[in-house]
Write an enzyme that holds these catalytic residues in place. Structure first.
Site, short mmCIF file in Angstrom:
data_model
loop_
_atom_site.label_atom_id
_atom_site.label_comp_id
_atom_site.label_asym_id
_atom_site.label_seq_id
_atom_site.Cartn_x
_atom_site.Cartn_y
_atom_site.Cartn_z
N CYS A 2 -72.86 -22.90 -39.78
CA CYS A 2 -71.85 -22.77 -38.75
C CYS A 2 -71.00 -21.55 -39.01
O CYS A 2 -71.30 -20.71 -39.85
CB CYS A 2 -70.96 -24.01 -38.74
N ARG A 49 -70.46 -25.54 -35.07
CA ARG A 49 -71.56 -26.22 -35.74
C ARG A 49 -72.92 -25.87 -35.18
O ARG A 49 -73.13 -25.84 -33.96
CB ARG A 49 -71.35 -27.74 -35.65
N LEU A 50 -73.85 -25.60 -36.07
CA LEU A 50 -75.27 -25.53 -35.77
C LEU A 50 -75.92 -26.72 -36.46
O LEU A 50 -75.90 -26.81 -37.68
CB LEU A 50 -75.87 -24.21 -36.29
N ILE A 52 -78.34 -28.77 -38.26
CA ILE A 52 -79.56 -28.68 -39.04
C ILE A 52 -79.72 -29.89 -39.94
O ILE A 52 -80.78 -30.49 -40.03
CB ILE A 52 -79.56 -27.39 -39.89
N ASN A 75 -69.89 -23.75 -44.20
CA ASN A 75 -70.96 -22.97 -43.60
C ASN A 75 -72.07 -22.82 -44.63
O ASN A 75 -71.83 -22.31 -45.72
CB ASN A 75 -70.43 -21.58 -43.19
N ILE A 292 -92.45 -9.10 -35.56
CA ILE A 292 -91.90 -8.17 -34.57
C ILE A 292 -92.49 -6.78 -34.83
O ILE A 292 -92.80 -6.42 -35.97
CB ILE A 292 -90.36 -8.12 -34.63
#
Length: 589
Positions: A2, A49-50, A52, A75, A292
């Site tokens: 986060c 917040r992410l 996971i 985090n 990529i």
């Protein structure tokens, strides 16, 4: 994973909850899945917040434990949180969530400031005690997760991103002359605590800052990297080192599969990312992998798809190749600069930004191969250090972008001063814990350069799209093991020799025995056409002229023949100047 933010006041005033809300909003891309703010008198904290670990609302932050009188904003990812929860449960602690955040609080309650030694992972957090008013800030051993702060007599503010702190109107935004010297001299690496702005500092890796209720504070370094070897290390065979490396990396990769979301991988086609993919597949992961590429510029190749294809086919991954037309690259550069916590010159910043944008549409967490070159001796400047009799000069000659005389020609006279970067290198080489010149270089690159170049680049560019990147080569136990390996085992055969020999047991030889490549964005190295005009616009803008960082005669010299002014590490000196000015403009400084 986060973004965190907070303010702790010491002047009798209430914390500014509106400021924390603005700082939180500034960091929204780091945590798109939720937001929270907690305020109590002189303290206010926020978090984006992410999700996971523990996807439920029980793991929402800020997290408060009323029974213990503790709170936290966090985090990162603590990979050994299941084992720590089990141990702390045996000691009588009760848990209401399944994630890693609560484990950190309970660990602090159990072991005090020694708790950080129990944590495996990447982290930056602020713990706060209800009754004493103490705040503890901490950052992981290798600085994978950022933590910026500002401090005046009345308040301490902190955040996961530097731009979040710019939401406070009273921040000193003047250019830090020491940071400018590092940026222009030390390949854009600005070591902690400096940042480009005088009013904002960053907490060094492996450091805790303890701040008491009256504002008194101190910093405590809790880890360092030693290159000292005992008799057993000196007598160990190459084969034993090779097998230990593979076992340790296998453990590291397995740790970083701890997640309530599927874990993918960034696959460049080089040895490092390919080995990680192989070990993830070996662990039974159902893998998504991503590569990529760009079009070629002259004789410089813009992609390495042929090698990433070999690995993806060998391990049966769900592979996606993302091709970026350079015509689409240029319009996205301002976005990439806004995503930077600090100005960065590496050509692959924008590549990681665009790659992360696509990856985040399908994955929320990936493993990535950053760190292997620094930890296992993959760069070309290490072999000459083996016989060096003047290691500071020899290192500076191959790594540094300019000498002090050119720096003084490049910038306004108000920024002239002592040769900060060369003095810093000398200080690092004089520290104990590494006796050989090559080990001193490896240690500085691992603990300084890696933190403020490749690692910062990956964190900034992935988190700009709410994507968590995990870096197995920076498991601190693996890093400690690598430091003890005699340098000749690492730098032989063009570098990373012991790692490459370990990799032969996992991945196809064609990937190992290929010519060394890199993550290429040629258009930012050889500035031509629209890219050259873009740099001219940045450095000729009214705000740039008013700021007056660079001497116009020096810039005219660079513009006259950009390709003639390339740094020892093959970067564009003109792009370096433009990247700094572009970053300042992107953040309204």
């Amino acid at each position: 994973m986060c973004g965190i933010a907070g303010e702790r006041r010491f002047d009798g005033q209430m914390a500014d909850i509106g400021l924390i809300a603005r700082m939180n909003d500034c960091q929204a891309p780091r945590g798109p899945d939720g937001a929270g703010v907690f305020a109590q008198g002189p303290l206010a904290v926020g978090q984006r917040r992410l999700k996971i670990m523990d996807l439920s609302e029980r793991a929402q932050q800020p997290m408060i434990d009323s029974e213990l009188g503790l709170g936290i904003v966090f985090n990162g990812a603590v990979y050994n949180h299941p084992e720590l929860r089990e141990e702390l449960s045996r000691r009588g602690f009760r848990f209401y969530s399944e994630g890693d955040t609560e484990v950190i609080m309970k660990a602090y309650a159990c072991w005090g400031l020694d708790f950080v030694h129990h944590l495996q992972g990447m982290f930056a957090f602020a713990l706060f005690e209800r009754d004493s008013g103490r705040v503890v800030l901490a950052r992981d051993r290798l600085g994978i997760k950022p933590l910026y702060y500002s401090r005046d007599g009345g308040a301490l503010r902190f955040a996961s991103s530097l731009p979040a702190l710019l939401q406070a109107p009273d921040i000193n935004r003047d250019i830090d002359p020491v940071a400018l010297h590092y940026y222009m001299h030390f390949h854009a690496v600005v070591p902690a605590p400096h940042t480009m702005l005088k009013g904002i500092r960053k907490l060094p890796p492996a450091t805790m800052m303890v701040v008491e209720a009256d504002g008194k504070s101190y910093e405590k370094a809790y880890w360092d990297l030693s290159f000292e070897r005992d008799d057993a290390d000196r007598e160990r065979s190459f084969e034993d080192w090779r097998d230990q490396v593979l076992a340790s990396l296998r453990t590291s990769v397995h740790r970083r599969l701890v997640s309530d979301e599927p874990v993918g991988a960034l696959l460049s086609g080089g040895v490092d990312s390919s080995l990680i993919v192989g070990l993830m597949a070996e662990a039974g992961a159902n893998l998504r992998t991503y590569s990529i590429g760009f079009e070629d510029v002259g004789k410089e190749k813009g992609n390495e798809f042929e090698y990433s294809d070999i690995v993806a086919q060998h391990f049966g991954t769900q592979h996606e190749k993302i091709f970026i037309d350079s015509r689409k690259l240029l319009p996205r550069l301002p976005e990439a600069m806004r995503a930077m916590n600090e100005p960065m010159v590496s050509h692959d910043c924008v590549a990681f930004y665009l790659l992360s944008e696509e990856v985040a549409k399908r994955s929320k967490v990936v493993q990535s191969g950053q760190g292997a070159d620094e930890v296992f001796g993959g760069y070309h400047w290490y072999p000459p250090m083996m016989e060096s009799t003047d290691p500071v000069a020899d290192y500076a000659r191959v790594f540094c972008d300019r000498d002090h005389a050119e720096f003084q020609r490049a910038v306004h006279t108000r920024f002239h001063g002592v040769d900060h970067a060369r003095a810093f290198i000398r200080h690092q080489f004089e520290r104990g814990g590494a006796s050989e010149a090559v080990d001193k270089a490896l240690r500085m690159d691992t603990q300084i350069m890696l933190v403020d170049d490749p690692v910062k680049r990956v964190d900034n560019m992935t988190m700009a799209h709410g994507l968590e990147a995990r870096v197995p080569f920076l498991d601190h136990e693996l890093v400690e093991l690598a430091a003890r390996i005699p340098a000749q085992h690492k730098i032989a055969e063009d570098g990373k020799y012991v790692l490459k020999e370990a990799a032969r047991q996992v991945i196809p030889a064609a990937v190992i025995d290929r010519p060394k490549g890199y993550f290429p964005v040629p258009a930012l190295k050889y500035l031509q056409g629209d890219f050259l005009e873009y740099t001219r616009d940045l450095l000729s803008a009214r705000v740039a002229k008013d700021r007056d960082i660079f001497q116009r005669v020096y810039l005219d010299e660079l513009f006259a023949d950009p390709e003639a002014h390339i740094t020892p590490l093959r970067g564009s000196k003109l792009w370096q100047c433009a990247a700094l000015e572009g970053w300042l403009q992107a953040h309204g400084v």
